[in-house]
Design an enzyme around this catalytic site. Structure first.
Site, PDB file in Angstrom:
ATOM      1  N   LYS A  62      21.132 -29.010-111.802  1.00 41.57           N
ATOM      2  CA  LYS A  62      19.761 -29.503-112.020  1.00 41.57           C
ATOM      3  C   LYS A  62      18.911 -28.377-112.622  1.00 41.57           C
ATOM      4  O   LYS A  62      19.327 -27.217-112.646  1.00 41.57           O
ATOM      5  CB  LYS A  62      19.172 -29.984-110.693  1.00 41.57           C
ATOM      6  N   ARG A  69      12.942 -34.317 -95.506  1.00 44.87           N
ATOM      7  CA  ARG A  69      12.421 -34.391 -96.868  1.00 44.87           C
ATOM      8  C   ARG A  69      12.807 -35.755 -97.431  1.00 44.87           C
ATOM      9  O   ARG A  69      12.009 -36.657 -97.451  1.00 44.87           O
ATOM     10  CB  ARG A  69      12.979 -33.230 -97.705  1.00 44.87           C
ATOM     11  N   TYR A 109      -4.212  -2.320-118.920  1.00 41.31           N
ATOM     12  CA  TYR A 109      -5.516  -2.955-118.679  1.00 41.31           C
ATOM     13  C   TYR A 109      -6.197  -2.378-117.434  1.00 41.31           C
ATOM     14  O   TYR A 109      -5.524  -2.021-116.461  1.00 41.31           O
ATOM     15  CB  TYR A 109      -5.336  -4.452-118.408  1.00 41.31           C
ATOM     16  N   MET A 119       1.669 -10.274-120.749  1.00 46.45           N
ATOM     17  CA  MET A 119       2.208 -11.564-121.187  1.00 46.45           C
ATOM     18  C   MET A 119       3.514 -11.397-121.967  1.00 46.45           C
ATOM     19  O   MET A 119       4.473 -12.135-121.765  1.00 46.45           O
ATOM     20  CB  MET A 119       1.169 -12.299-122.039  1.00 46.45           C
TER      21      MET A 119
HETATM   22  C1  LIG Z   1      19.739 -28.002-105.173  1.00 45.01           C
HETATM   23  C2  LIG Z   1      20.572 -28.708-104.199  1.00 45.01           C
HETATM   24  C3  LIG Z   1      21.829 -28.210-103.809  1.00 45.01           C
HETATM   25  C4  LIG Z   1      22.332 -26.844-104.230  1.00 45.01           C
HETATM   26  O1  LIG Z   1      21.708 -25.855-103.442  1.00 45.01           O
HETATM   27  P1  LIG Z   1      22.143 -24.312-103.516  1.00 45.01           P
HETATM   28  O2  LIG Z   1      21.367 -23.661-102.435  1.00 45.01           O
HETATM   29  O3  LIG Z   1      21.726 -23.831-104.862  1.00 45.01           O
HETATM   30  O4  LIG Z   1      23.606 -24.277-103.319  1.00 45.01           O
HETATM   31  C5  LIG Z   1      22.606 -28.982-102.973  1.00 45.01           C
HETATM   32  N1  LIG Z   1      22.174 -30.180-102.519  1.00 45.01           N
HETATM   33  C6  LIG Z   1      20.961 -30.687-102.854  1.00 45.01           C
HETATM   34  C7  LIG Z   1      20.530 -31.987-102.313  1.00 45.01           C
HETATM   35  C8  LIG Z   1      20.129 -29.970-103.692  1.00 45.01           C
HETATM   36  O5  LIG Z   1      18.924 -30.469-104.014  1.00 45.01           O
END
Ligand SMILES: *Cc1c(COP(=O)(O)O)cnc(C)c1O
Length: 359
Positions: A35, A130, A255, A304
């Site tokens: 992701k 969650r 700065y 920046m």
């Molecule tokens: C992002 C995510 C993972 C991976 O988590 P890591 O800590 O990067 O291994 C696994 N399961 C879900 C539901 C996630 O959102």
């Protein structure tokens, strides 16, 4: 002159990290979690480096479609499921497995006709609070989906809230077990990176590693007795020196009056700033950086488009000298700690103006 800030992606490291995950969880299939543009590494590079995975887990349907368009024929998991009905149709079309975490998603699934049944990961809230159904609602939803012809398979998915802690993980496992004992036997998918490394009892049918595939530990090293040296960072954020300044003692640098140079100083100006994704709020002293192969420190403010480094330890540094901001030598976890954030955030926040070099 083109800018020098570049993100180097090491495909061999991807492949070797995946092989290490396979050693940790030899009996499980693996969803490589890619992701957020593969945690900033680009999905394209992840697909190249992680081809030997069982499947890919993504957040957005467009990421799934990208994988299909680039030839990936294996399983894809939409890790938070669909966000609306048109995504449900795309899930069908591209044969994507979807998470279902809420009743509104079940309502959409029941309401609209789809032209082929889909694989569903039903999410149990076992303590993360969650996404997911609580214990009783889960069993109700499981029964409902089990009877739907639109659903071709069901898997129980859950996520750990505090995966460093054995007792917390075991509390959540208890809830998983109590639900599991009340339904027909289905595959389980629970473990993220930390659970893969620390709690083999969570591995089950499928595991979901993210950060360790990118060669980064989800905790500070030596936090636990065991060493995890074999993971290799995939990403290196690199740039070059574009100017060198000799600053006499008792002068301010940059700065305002942020940095006061008590002594004579030689500083290097690096072509990388917070608009590239280097964090603005690092500690004002001791944040490591590698210049010309030598470890030194960042000094003064982050701008920046630039930052400044102490060149006293690097007598041979010159215009064009290579600078590693993080990667193989400079641990991203150290930069994250200095900026009071996590390596996850740093990786995801690299700006698109930084060119990507896959090697
Ligand atoms: C992002 C995510 C993972 C991976 O988590 P890591 O800590 O990067 O291994 C696994 N399961 C879900 C539901 C996630 O959102």
């Amino acid at each position: 002159m083109p800018r020098h800030a570049v993100l180097k992606i090491n495909l061999k490291a991807f492949t070797s990290n995946l092989n290490i995950v396979k050693k940790y969880a030899p009996k499980s299939k693996i969803w490589c979690v890619i992701k957020a543009n593969a945690y900033g590494h680009t999905i394209k590079a992840a697909l190249q480096g992680l081809r030997k995975t069982s499947g890919f887990a993504v957040l957005e349907i467009n990421e799934a479609i990208f994988l299909r368009e680039n030839g990936w024929k294996g399983p894809i998991l939409l890790i938070s499921g669909f966000f609306n009905k048109s995504e449900l149709f795309e899930i069908c079309q591209h044969e994507v497995t979807t998470v279902i975490h809420s009743t509104w998603q079940i309502d959409i699934l029941k309401k609209y006709n789809i032209n082929r049944p889909i694989h569903v990961y039903l999410k149990l809230n076992s303590g993360m609070n969650r996404l997911g159904f609580n214990k009783n609602n889960f069993i109700h939803s499981w029964n409902e989906l089990y009877q739907l012809k639109k659903v071709s398979s069901l898997t129980l998915m859950s996520h750990f809230a505090h995966s460093y802690s054995k007792s917390s993980v075991h509390q959540q496992l208890k809830i998983v077990d109590s639900v599991f004992s009340k339904i027909k036997k289905i595959p389980l998918c629970l473990a993220n990176s930390t659970a893969i490394l620390l709690h083999p009892e969570t591995h089950k049918s499928w595991v979901r590693p993210g950060i360790i595939l990118y060669g980064i530990l989800p905790f500070q090293k030596n936090f636990f007795d065991q060493k995890y040296d074999d993971f290799e960072p995939v990403m290196t954020l690199e740039s070059k020196l574009i100017a060198i300044q000799k600053v006499n003692s008792k002068k301010f640098i940059g700065y305002g009056k942020n940095y006061y140079s008590k002594f004579d100083n030689i500083i290097g100006i690096v072509s990388c700033g917070y608009a590239d994704g280097y964090p603005y709020n690092i500690n004002t002293s001791g944040t490591p950086v590698l210049v010309d192969g030598i470890r030194t420190q960042v000094i003064g403010s982050i701008y920046m488009d630039m930052l400044t480094v102490d060149l006293k330890p690097c007598p041979n540094a010159k215009i064009g000298s290579k600078v590693e901001l993080w990667g193989k030598n400079i641990k991203i976890n150290d930069i994250a700690q200095s900026a009071r954030t996590t390596s996850y955030e740093l990786m995801c926040k690299i700006n698109s103006r930084v060119s990507v070099k896959v090697e």
